[in-house]
Design a protein around this motif. Sequence first.
Motif, short mmCIF file in Angstrom:
data_model
loop_
_atom_site.label_atom_id
_atom_site.label_comp_id
_atom_site.label_asym_id
_atom_site.label_seq_id
_atom_site.Cartn_x
_atom_site.Cartn_y
_atom_site.Cartn_z
N ASN A 9 69.97 65.74 100.69
CA ASN A 9 68.27 66.15 100.70
C ASN A 9 67.82 65.56 99.36
N ILE A 10 66.34 65.37 99.34
CA ILE A 10 65.54 65.29 98.17
C ILE A 10 65.77 66.38 97.64
N PRO A 11 66.17 66.46 96.09
CA PRO A 11 66.22 67.89 95.47
C PRO A 11 64.80 68.24 95.05
N LEU A 30 68.68 59.52 103.60
CA LEU A 30 68.27 60.89 103.04
C LEU A 30 67.88 61.71 104.17
N THR A 31 68.42 62.98 104.30
CA THR A 31 67.99 63.99 105.06
C THR A 31 67.43 65.15 104.92
N GLY A 32 67.00 65.96 105.64
CA GLY A 32 66.54 67.08 105.27
C GLY A 32 64.82 66.95 105.21
N GLN A 50 59.90 55.83 103.26
CA GLN A 50 60.17 55.15 104.50
C GLN A 50 61.59 55.02 104.89
N ASP A 51 61.94 54.82 106.11
CA ASP A 51 63.25 54.34 106.57
C ASP A 51 64.45 55.23 106.15
N ASN A 52 64.36 56.65 106.48
CA ASN A 52 65.28 57.53 105.97
C ASN A 52 65.46 58.21 107.23
N GLN A 53 66.20 59.49 107.26
CA GLN A 53 66.38 60.65 108.23
C GLN A 53 65.69 61.76 107.90
N LEU A 54 64.53 61.75 107.40
CA LEU A 54 63.74 63.13 106.80
C LEU A 54 63.07 63.62 108.26
N VAL A 55 63.32 64.82 108.35
CA VAL A 55 62.69 65.72 109.29
C VAL A 55 61.85 66.68 108.53
N PHE A 77 61.60 61.16 110.85
CA PHE A 77 61.46 62.02 112.02
C PHE A 77 60.16 63.07 111.73
N ILE A 78 59.36 62.45 111.21
CA ILE A 78 57.97 63.49 110.74
C ILE A 78 57.37 63.52 111.94
#
Length: 195
Positions: A9-11, A30-32, A50-55, A77-78
């Motif tokens: 995750n991004i802290p 990056l996730t979360g 961009q180009d991460n796995q952020l939800v 995954f916005i």
Amino acid sequence: LGFNELTGNIPPEIGDLENLQYLRLWSNQLTGGIPSEIYNMISLIDLSLQDNQLVDVLSPQISNLINLQYLFLWGNFIYGEIPPEIGNLTDLTYMILSENLLYGEIPSEIGNLINLEYLQLGWNSLTGHIPLEIGNLTNLRELILISNSFTGEIPSGIGNMESLIFLVLGGNNFSGSIPSEISNLINLEEFNLWG
């Protein structure tokens, strides 16, 4: 920190960097979600995740980032709707939200973004009509709305965008005729309506 292999995750503590202007974490793993603390970083000029796995949703709190010029969130995954508060970011020149899970309509407040040069919303699940206010974006060079589920007519106000180079509207459900005002787009190099 782009083009690394960062994970997790991004802290939220990143929000303590109150003078930070450029947050560039693109092309990692990056996730979360996007920590809400980021929306308090009012010095930010560039938010590139961009180009991460952020939800996450695109929070209305983004309107706090009044100095933002570059918003790159594509390839995550916005989900959810584009908040009308996006219209408060009047310094934006790039808004790239392609390849996400956004749905709903483009808010009319997008017409407030008069400094916008690049608007890419392709490969989402957006619906409804293109708002008439989009004709206010006279500095736009790229309008990419490909592969959504837009309906209705192409607004004639697009003819106000005389700086437009790329107009890509294919893969939608537009109806009606092509507006004659398209002939005003003397700098246009690509006009794509396939599908």
